[in-house]
Design an enzyme around this catalytic site. Structure first.
Site, PDB file in Angstrom:
ATOM      1  N   GLY A 177      64.041  27.573  56.997  1.00  0.00           N
ATOM      2  CA  GLY A 177      63.348  27.512  58.510  1.00  0.00           C
ATOM      3  C   GLY A 177      62.108  27.145  58.491  1.00  0.00           C
ATOM      4  O   GLY A 177      61.368  27.003  57.631  1.00  0.00           O
TER       5      GLY A 177
ATOM      6  N   SER B 213      66.579  22.421  48.849  1.00  0.00           N
ATOM      7  CA  SER B 213      66.513  23.207  47.606  1.00  0.00           C
ATOM      8  C   SER B 213      67.106  22.238  46.679  1.00  0.00           C
ATOM      9  O   SER B 213      68.298  21.623  47.098  1.00  0.00           O
ATOM     10  CB  SER B 213      67.220  24.470  47.654  1.00  0.00           C
ATOM     11  OG  SER B 213      66.718  25.545  48.445  1.00  0.00           O
TER      12      SER B 213
ATOM     13  N   GLY C  94      77.080  30.206  52.329  1.00  0.00           N
ATOM     14  CA  GLY C  94      77.383  28.894  52.736  1.00  0.00           C
ATOM     15  C   GLY C  94      76.376  28.084  51.789  1.00  0.00           C
ATOM     16  O   GLY C  94      76.345  27.874  50.702  1.00  0.00           O
TER      17      GLY C  94
ATOM     18  N   GLU D  98      46.738  27.089  48.631  1.00  0.00           N
ATOM     19  CA  GLU D  98      47.075  25.696  48.572  1.00  0.00           C
ATOM     20  C   GLU D  98      46.510  24.762  47.682  1.00  0.00           C
ATOM     21  O   GLU D  98      47.245  24.059  47.016  1.00  0.00           O
ATOM     22  CB  GLU D  98      47.383  25.175  49.915  1.00  0.00           C
ATOM     23  CG  GLU D  98      48.197  25.655  50.818  1.00  0.00           C
ATOM     24  CD  GLU D  98      47.645  25.710  52.381  1.00  0.00           C
ATOM     25  OE1 GLU D  98      46.748  24.754  52.716  1.00  0.00           O
ATOM     26  OE2 GLU D  98      48.161  26.411  53.257  1.00  0.00           O
TER      27      GLU D  98
ATOM     28  N   ARG E 243      62.051  17.293  55.914  1.00  0.00           N
ATOM     29  CA  ARG E 243      63.066  18.440  55.832  1.00  0.00           C
ATOM     30  C   ARG E 243      62.983  19.014  54.503  1.00  0.00           C
ATOM     31  O   ARG E 243      62.881  18.113  53.464  1.00  0.00           O
ATOM     32  CB  ARG E 243      64.416  18.074  56.115  1.00  0.00           C
ATOM     33  CG  ARG E 243      64.551  17.700  57.653  1.00  0.00           C
ATOM     34  CD  ARG E 243      64.600  18.736  58.809  1.00  0.00           C
ATOM     35  NE  ARG E 243      64.628  18.351  60.095  1.00  0.00           N
ATOM     36  CZ  ARG E 243      63.870  17.840  60.993  1.00  0.00           C
ATOM     37  NH1 ARG E 243      62.829  17.581  60.507  1.00  0.00           N
ATOM     38  NH2 ARG E 243      64.149  17.651  62.079  1.00  0.00           N
ATOM     39  N   GLN E 244      62.994  20.441  54.303  1.00  0.00           N
ATOM     40  CA  GLN E 244      63.026  20.629  52.984  1.00  0.00           C
ATOM     41  C   GLN E 244      64.566  21.243  52.238  1.00  0.00           C
ATOM     42  O   GLN E 244      65.324  21.758  53.059  1.00  0.00           O
ATOM     43  CB  GLN E 244      62.004  22.156  53.115  1.00  0.00           C
ATOM     44  CG  GLN E 244      60.545  21.698  53.336  1.00  0.00           C
ATOM     45  CD  GLN E 244      59.848  22.910  53.719  1.00  0.00           C
ATOM     46  OE1 GLN E 244      60.199  23.915  54.191  1.00  0.00           O
ATOM     47  NE2 GLN E 244      58.593  22.814  53.578  1.00  0.00           N
TER      48      GLN E 244
ATOM     49  N   TYR F 289      62.343  23.957  46.053  1.00  0.00           N
ATOM     50  CA  TYR F 289      62.614  23.014  47.025  1.00  0.00           C
ATOM     51  C   TYR F 289      61.682  21.802  47.247  1.00  0.00           C
ATOM     52  O   TYR F 289      60.683  21.860  46.794  1.00  0.00           O
ATOM     53  CB  TYR F 289      62.792  23.544  48.580  1.00  0.00           C
ATOM     54  CG  TYR F 289      61.673  24.067  48.992  1.00  0.00           C
ATOM     55  CD1 TYR F 289      60.582  23.363  49.594  1.00  0.00           C
ATOM     56  CD2 TYR F 289      61.476  25.705  49.037  1.00  0.00           C
ATOM     57  CE1 TYR F 289      59.483  24.013  49.952  1.00  0.00           C
ATOM     58  CE2 TYR F 289      60.253  26.177  49.480  1.00  0.00           C
ATOM     59  CZ  TYR F 289      59.181  25.485  49.952  1.00  0.00           C
ATOM     60  OH  TYR F 289      58.138  26.247  50.554  1.00  0.00           O
TER      61      TYR F 289
ATOM     62  N   PRO G 166      70.334  26.622  45.931  1.00  0.00           N
ATOM     63  CA  PRO G 166      69.260  27.206  44.647  1.00  0.00           C
ATOM     64  C   PRO G 166      70.053  27.923  43.746  1.00  0.00           C
ATOM     65  O   PRO G 166      69.294  27.888  42.530  1.00  0.00           O
ATOM     66  CB  PRO G 166      68.329  28.212  45.526  1.00  0.00           C
ATOM     67  CG  PRO G 166      69.012  28.400  46.675  1.00  0.00           C
ATOM     68  CD  PRO G 166      69.996  27.392  47.114  1.00  0.00           C
TER      69      PRO G 166
ATOM     70  N   TYR H  29      43.077  21.748  58.882  1.00  0.00           N
ATOM     71  CA  TYR H  29      43.011  22.890  59.582  1.00  0.00           C
ATOM     72  C   TYR H  29      41.757  23.065  60.764  1.00  0.00           C
ATOM     73  O   TYR H  29      42.007  23.953  61.875  1.00  0.00           O
ATOM     74  CB  TYR H  29      42.089  23.915  58.531  1.00  0.00           C
ATOM     75  CG  TYR H  29      43.541  24.611  57.583  1.00  0.00           C
ATOM     76  CD1 TYR H  29      44.170  25.787  58.045  1.00  0.00           C
ATOM     77  CD2 TYR H  29      43.894  24.046  56.449  1.00  0.00           C
ATOM     78  CE1 TYR H  29      45.095  26.223  57.232  1.00  0.00           C
ATOM     79  CE2 TYR H  29      44.893  24.489  55.841  1.00  0.00           C
ATOM     80  CZ  TYR H  29      45.530  25.349  56.132  1.00  0.00           C
ATOM     81  OH  TYR H  29      46.777  26.251  55.239  1.00  0.00           O
TER      82      TYR H  29
ATOM     83  N   GLY I 176      73.418  28.279  51.062  1.00  0.00           N
ATOM     84  CA  GLY I 176      72.601  29.032  50.158  1.00  0.00           C
ATOM     85  C   GLY I 176      73.176  28.956  48.656  1.00  0.00           C
ATOM     86  O   GLY I 176      72.305  29.457  47.961  1.00  0.00           O
TER      87      GLY I 176
END
Length: 400
Positions: free
Chosen positions: A396, A206, A273, A139, A203-204, A187, A278, A97, A275
């Protein structure tokens, strides 16, 4: 921590329109400054989003929202939670930070020059410190409850092609221990070294199976080149270069878009798609728990070739009387079988499936492209569904 004075709060709020006008320029310059001074942080930030401009634009919107609501931060609660989960999935730590703050404020001065006087800069310095402490606190709680810290080595124990575009990877801890638990809908981040960029890239993805501790399953869509957009660096590496036995590094599961498993009321899962990933986890979990809730699974894709989990969904619907499905194909091909592969032709139209999709006191979970989710949300609200019962997942960039 220094508290914002009333006058400083007013100064920050007064500069909100500046971020509405110049925010993207400031944040683009911020990233350039920060990466020049700390190139190691390129391993943390999605460089594709940097190149497309979506990450700077996202940050600009976040900074504007913070400035505009500096006197009422409670309205940002949902956004703070969403960003905190993204940060925790990427292993953003308190020590990051001060670096971000130094270069963000420096970028403001570089871009706006003499338009920023010292009292305004002082006010923003205190405001950033306040925001950083808020995020660090949220966090910290996520890290405390996480199954593990940082990125952990997992071995691919199975690779399965789900469709022409989506492939599933079954990931088990490399040390043979439990894969841990998660909430259906969450995810993980997966990192791969991208030769073309010379950096690791996270990259994330699910999780697409029920939690059971044996493995984690992610189902990755191969991102092809579209227009000026390059093909997905990591998704293509996963499809082409990752197989059984490969070790990948995975973050602990995160994400606030999760299935509420406590009520007995109906649940409607709506996806477009990729989606579906999850939603597959949510349905698999409900089935594994032998839930007797009324479940409706609504999915839209182009045709059989890109319909992931098609046979699995057919089997679930056939074997569980409480599960109903409505699959829409937008581009039906000759080999697509109505009533078997799909149920309706065209885009999702709730008017055609009201009898199964509109259930009293149902909870609705939506995942897919933003425009798709907005359309479905609007259609549900127009039919009298309480907005509080509609839950959405957004893919995103979303990182401060």
């Amino acid at each position: 921590m220094t508290a914002l004075t009333v006058d400083q709060m007013a100064l920050v709020k007064a500069t909100a329109p500046v971020f509405a006008e110049h925010g993207a320029t400031i944040t683009k310059h911020f990233y350039q400054r920060m990466f020049a001074a700390h190139p190691e942080l390129k391993n943390v930030f999605n460089q594709t989003h940097q190149k497309s401009g979506s990450q700077p634009e996202t940050l600009a919107r976040a900074v504007y929202a913070y400035a505009a609501n500096i006197d009422n931060l409670g309205v940002l609660g949902g956004a703070v939670t969403h960003i905190a989960h993204k940060h925790a999935s990427l292993n953003i730590r308190p020590e990051h930070y001060p670096i971000v703050g130094r270069h963000l404020l420096g970028a403001v001065v570089d871009v706006l020059g003499e338009a920023v006087d010292q009292p305004t800069l002082d006010a923003w310095t205190v405001a950033y410190e306040q925001l950083a402490n808020l995020m660090i606190g949220v966090e910290a709680k996520l890290y405390e409850s996480a199954s593990w810290s940082g990125f952990r080595p997992f071995k691919v124990i199975r690779k399965h092609v789900e469709s022409d575009e989506i492939t599933s990877f079954y990931l088990a801890p490399a040390d043979g221990s439990s894969a841990g638990g998660f909430q259906p809908g969450q995810y993980v981040s997966v990192t791969r070294f991208v030769d073309r960029l010379g950096v690791d890239q996270p990259r994330q993805y699910s999780l697409s199976d029920a939690p059971h501790g044996k493995w984690l399953r992610i189902s990755v869509k191969r991102e092809a080149a579209r227009g000026e957009a390059e093909p997905g660096h990591v998704s293509n590496l996963m499809h082409d270069g990752v197989g059984a036995g490969t070790v990948v590094h995975v973050s602990a599961p995160m994400g606030e878009f999760t299935l509420d498993r406590t009520p007995s009321t109906p649940v409607v899962l709506v996806s477009g798609g990729v989606g579906i990933t999850p939603m597959a986890s949510m349905l698999a979990t409900l089935v594994a728990e032998r839930s007797d809730r009324a479940i409706t699974f609504v999915h839209a894709c182009r045709n059989t070739r890109v319909h992931a989990f098609r046979d699995w969904l057919q089997g679930i619907a056939a074997g569980h009387p409480n599960v109903r499905r409505a699959v829409f194909y937008e581009q039906v091909s000759p080999q697509d079988r109505c009533g078997i592969d799909y149920d309706h032709e065209g885009r999702i139209d709730l008017a055609r499936i009201e009898s199964i999709a509109l259930q009293p006191n149902a909870d609705y979970y939506l995942c897919g492209p933003v425009a798709f989710m907005r359309e479905q949300r609007d259609a549900l609200i127009a039919r009298g569904v309480d907005a509080a019962r509609i839950h959405t997942e957004i893919f995103g960039s979303g990182m401060l």
